[in-house]
Scaffold this motif. Structure first.
Motif, PDB file in Angstrom:
ATOM      1  N   GLY A  80      12.143   7.501   5.437  1.00  0.00           N
ATOM      2  CA  GLY A  80      12.562   6.388   4.588  1.00  0.00           C
ATOM      3  C   GLY A  80      12.602   5.052   5.303  1.00  0.00           C
ATOM      4  O   GLY A  80      12.434   4.002   4.690  1.00  0.00           O
ATOM      5  N   THR A  81      12.849   5.065   6.602  1.00  0.00           N
ATOM      6  CA  THR A  81      12.936   3.795   7.330  1.00  0.00           C
ATOM      7  C   THR A  81      11.622   3.448   8.036  1.00  0.00           C
ATOM      8  O   THR A  81      11.569   2.500   8.804  1.00  0.00           O
ATOM      9  CB  THR A  81      14.080   3.838   8.367  1.00  0.00           C
ATOM     10  N   THR A  82      10.578   4.225   7.755  1.00  0.00           N
ATOM     11  CA  THR A  82       9.263   3.889   8.297  1.00  0.00           C
ATOM     12  C   THR A  82       8.855   2.504   7.801  1.00  0.00           C
ATOM     13  O   THR A  82       9.106   2.157   6.656  1.00  0.00           O
ATOM     14  CB  THR A  82       8.229   4.949   7.835  1.00  0.00           C
ATOM     15  N   ASN A  83       8.254   1.733   8.652  1.00  0.00           N
ATOM     16  CA  ASN A  83       7.939   0.341   8.303  1.00  0.00           C
ATOM     17  C   ASN A  83       7.002   0.191   7.122  1.00  0.00           C
ATOM     18  O   ASN A  83       7.206  -0.628   6.262  1.00  0.00           O
ATOM     19  CB  ASN A  83       7.328  -0.363   9.511  1.00  0.00           C
ATOM     20  N   ARG A  84       5.946   0.985   7.088  1.00  0.00           N
ATOM     21  CA  ARG A  84       4.929   0.732   6.071  1.00  0.00           C
ATOM     22  C   ARG A  84       4.782   1.912   5.107  1.00  0.00           C
ATOM     23  O   ARG A  84       4.794   3.072   5.524  1.00  0.00           O
ATOM     24  CB  ARG A  84       3.585   0.486   6.746  1.00  0.00           C
ATOM     25  N   GLN A  85       4.579   1.589   3.839  1.00  0.00           N
ATOM     26  CA  GLN A  85       4.317   2.639   2.849  1.00  0.00           C
ATOM     27  C   GLN A  85       3.049   3.406   3.226  1.00  0.00           C
ATOM     28  O   GLN A  85       2.957   4.608   3.012  1.00  0.00           O
ATOM     29  CB  GLN A  85       4.150   2.024   1.461  1.00  0.00           C
ATOM     30  N   LEU A  86       2.087   2.687   3.808  1.00  0.00           N
ATOM     31  CA  LEU A  86       0.836   3.319   4.231  1.00  0.00           C
ATOM     32  C   LEU A  86       1.085   4.467   5.209  1.00  0.00           C
ATOM     33  O   LEU A  86       0.467   5.529   5.119  1.00  0.00           O
ATOM     34  CB  LEU A  86      -0.071   2.262   4.870  1.00  0.00           C
ATOM     35  N   ASP A  87       2.023   4.257   6.138  1.00  0.00           N
ATOM     36  CA  ASP A  87       2.308   5.307   7.126  1.00  0.00           C
ATOM     37  C   ASP A  87       2.968   6.518   6.479  1.00  0.00           C
ATOM     38  O   ASP A  87       2.706   7.661   6.860  1.00  0.00           O
ATOM     39  CB  ASP A  87       3.199   4.756   8.243  1.00  0.00           C
ATOM     40  N   ILE A  88       3.833   6.260   5.492  1.00  0.00           N
ATOM     41  CA  ILE A  88       4.480   7.378   4.787  1.00  0.00           C
ATOM     42  C   ILE A  88       3.410   8.178   4.032  1.00  0.00           C
ATOM     43  O   ILE A  88       3.389   9.409   4.064  1.00  0.00           O
ATOM     44  CB  ILE A  88       5.576   6.861   3.818  1.00  0.00           C
ATOM     45  N   TYR A  89       2.491   7.444   3.389  1.00  0.00           N
ATOM     46  CA  TYR A  89       1.397   8.117   2.689  1.00  0.00           C
ATOM     47  C   TYR A  89       0.585   8.987   3.655  1.00  0.00           C
ATOM     48  O   TYR A  89       0.265  10.145   3.362  1.00  0.00           O
ATOM     49  CB  TYR A  89       0.478   7.080   2.006  1.00  0.00           C
ATOM     50  N   ARG A  90       0.306   8.442   4.821  1.00  0.00           N
ATOM     51  CA  ARG A  90      -0.511   9.198   5.786  1.00  0.00           C
ATOM     52  C   ARG A  90       0.186  10.465   6.266  1.00  0.00           C
ATOM     53  O   ARG A  90      -0.464  11.480   6.521  1.00  0.00           O
ATOM     54  CB  ARG A  90      -0.894   8.305   6.974  1.00  0.00           C
ATOM     55  N   ASP A  91       1.518  10.408   6.394  1.00  0.00           N
ATOM     56  CA  ASP A  91       2.273  11.615   6.763  1.00  0.00           C
ATOM     57  C   ASP A  91       2.053  12.719   5.727  1.00  0.00           C
ATOM     58  O   ASP A  91       1.821  13.881   6.057  1.00  0.00           O
ATOM     59  CB  ASP A  91       3.784  11.313   6.812  1.00  0.00           C
ATOM     60  N   ALA A  92       2.158  12.343   4.448  1.00  0.00           N
ATOM     61  CA  ALA A  92       1.996  13.329   3.373  1.00  0.00           C
ATOM     62  C   ALA A  92       0.550  13.830   3.310  1.00  0.00           C
ATOM     63  O   ALA A  92       0.298  15.018   3.095  1.00  0.00           O
ATOM     64  CB  ALA A  92       2.395  12.707   2.032  1.00  0.00           C
ATOM     65  N   LEU A  93      -0.380  12.913   3.529  1.00  0.00           N
ATOM     66  CA  LEU A  93      -1.802  13.264   3.466  1.00  0.00           C
ATOM     67  C   LEU A  93      -2.168  14.297   4.535  1.00  0.00           C
ATOM     68  O   LEU A  93      -2.922  15.241   4.271  1.00  0.00           O
ATOM     69  CB  LEU A  93      -2.648  11.995   3.648  1.00  0.00           C
ATOM     70  N   ALA A  94      -1.599  14.126   5.724  1.00  0.00           N
ATOM     71  CA  ALA A  94      -1.929  15.032   6.826  1.00  0.00           C
ATOM     72  C   ALA A  94      -1.604  16.482   6.458  1.00  0.00           C
ATOM     73  O   ALA A  94      -2.346  17.398   6.797  1.00  0.00           O
ATOM     74  CB  ALA A  94      -1.164  14.611   8.075  1.00  0.00           C
ATOM     75  N   VAL A  95      -0.502  16.688   5.740  1.00  0.00           N
ATOM     76  CA  VAL A  95      -0.118  18.048   5.352  1.00  0.00           C
ATOM     77  C   VAL A  95      -1.054  18.571   4.254  1.00  0.00           C
ATOM     78  O   VAL A  95      -1.552  19.693   4.320  1.00  0.00           O
ATOM     79  CB  VAL A  95       1.351  18.092   4.864  1.00  0.00           C
TER      80      VAL A  95
END
Ligand SMILES: [Zn+2]
Length: 439
Positions: A80-95
């Motif tokens: 939740g405290t990750t700076n960019r929405q893009l990075d959160i998306y990439r975390d989910a994408l990797a899985v």
């Protein structure tokens, strides 16, 4: 026909900056409720974020039952405290890419600008949407954002005019050559303070039905909610609602009178369940907004509208499903319905009503929850068509980090619901997202 790509219909990529300062009042802890701003400013600080990340790394090799609840909260805060929405998306994408390199993720935005009358989020909703459009430019074939609507932000035809730019502008994918709109659907979160049958949403529903745009609405008793001080003004006793063509239809009259009676019962509890207060203590009152019954007037008026009531009504409700025995649960008694049972029942009669299994997966190891979900998947509607054609695969990343890791949720679904995984995650999502229902 080529197989549709693997799809996770329900993830979130917004970060805590998209939420108002008092956001953490949604956590039912007395300490946090009284000092939400202090708590949020602590987790928003760079220094603290560094600590959260280090703690998360330290816990990263622990799995399942070995992880304590503090460890799970740290994972949630870390995302939740990750700076960019893009990075959160990439975390989910990797899985998800482990299941299908071409996988699609549906990112549900959330308009939290009206969650609290006393303060707006540091990052307003328009900025949140601009960032989603940017992610779409990087991943045109793999990211499908939904735009969140709230009748307090836009009403009637003005809402449609505002929305059109998201659906009528788009881009060509350099890889596949496909032209796609920037946004793929509409998200609603009624517990933030409005009713789905609100007449200010009428034109939006007409537009979505005509264009075949799917709607995703949060549907559990617990979760995020309106945390401002004026809950009573949002819940009028004789609340106005969208009327179907035939407003004498018995289904409409029954729904309307039960909805009004429920509001009256909530007001007349002692102490009242709907009471203005300064602590965001609106948990019970906010259940009234997202009630599955509230969609009946909408579905009667717009029979071809594709609506997904997410989370099967809530894992807490699935645990309490019991058609034979009268419930001893106080809230269900006063409400009149178990939400999971009601969503399932509505799916029998409304052919374009969907649900998703997100936020139920963490509990798939519980026999009761597993049995009920499997029974739901095996049931048929009144036309004899299997309900599993309208159940979608999703995880609710990263809200679920408080329960289990994303990869564990995929694994649980694969283990316990394997025979339905293809239909839920490919065929159904494809139809829900892109097909225009027949008359
Ligand atoms: Zn969600």
């Amino acid at each position: 026909m080529a197989k549709a790509p693997f799809t996770n219909i329900h993830i979130h990529v917004f970060n805590t900056e998209c939420a108002p300062d008092n956001f953490l009042r949604i956590i039912t802890s007395n300490f946090v409720r009284k000092h939400p701003k202090t708590f949020k400013s602590i987790i928003d600080k760079r220094f603290t974020r560094g600590i959260i990340r280090r703690l998360a790394k330290w816990g990263a090799d622990k799995k399942g039952k070995d992880r304590g609840s503090v460890n799970k909260y740290i994972s949630f805060l870390e995302v939740g405290t990750t700076n960019r929405q893009l990075d959160i998306y990439r975390d989910a994408l990797a899985v998800a890419q482990k299941y299908d390199p071409q996988c699609r993720l549906i990112g549900l935005s959330l308009n939290m600008d009206h969650m609290d009358d006393k303060g707006r989020p540091p990052k307003n909703f328009n900025t949140q949407l601009k960032e989603l459009k940017q992610i779409k430019k990087y991943y045109p074939d793999q990211f499908f954002p939904f735009v969140c609507v709230d009748p307090r932000a836009h009403a009637g035809q003005l809402m449609v005019n505002w929305m059109k730019k998201f659906f009528e502008n788009g881009m060509r994918s350099p890889e596949t050559g496909m032209v796609r709109p920037y946004f793929a659907g509409i998200k609603m979160y009624p517990a933030l303070g409005f009713f789905p049958f609100d007449p200010r949403l009428d034109e939006m529903y007409a537009y979505a039905e005509r264009e075949g745009i799917p709607i995703m609405s949060h549907c559990t008793r617990v979760g995020s909610q309106y945390i401002g001080p004026s809950i009573e003004s949002l819940i009028p006793r004789e609340v106005d609602m969208i009327h179907p063509e035939d407003s004498t239809s018995p289904e409409f009259i029954k729904a309307k009178s039960e909805i009004h009676a429920r509001i009256e019962r909530y007001y007349s509890q002692n102490p009242s369940w709907i009471k203005n207060n300064d602590y965001g203590d609106n948990d019970l009152a906010c259940d009234l907004f997202g009630h599955p019954q509230n969609y009946i007037p909408v579905m009667l008026k717009y029979p071809k509208l594709k609506i997904c009531l997410a989370h099967m009504g809530g894992d807490d409700q699935i645990e309490l499903m019991n058609p034979e025995k009268e419930t001893d649960n106080e809230i269900i008694k006063l409400d009149g319905y178990n939400w999971a049972s009601l969503v399932k029942e509505l799916m029998l009669t409304f052919p374009n009503l969907y649900t998703d299994i997100s936020y139920t997966l963490a509990k798939l190891d519980e026999k009761k929850v597993r049995d009920e979900i499997q029974d739901w998947l095996r049931s048929a509607d009144q036309e004899g068509k299997a309900l599993n054609q309208r159940i979608l695969f999703g995880t609710d990343f990263y809200m679920t980090e408080r329960e289990a890791r994303e990869s564990e949720l995929y694994q649980k679904a694969q283990n316990q619901l394997s025979q339905w995984m293809t239909v839920m995650s490919r065929d159904n999502c494809e139809r829900y997202l892109f097909e225009l229902p027949e008359a």
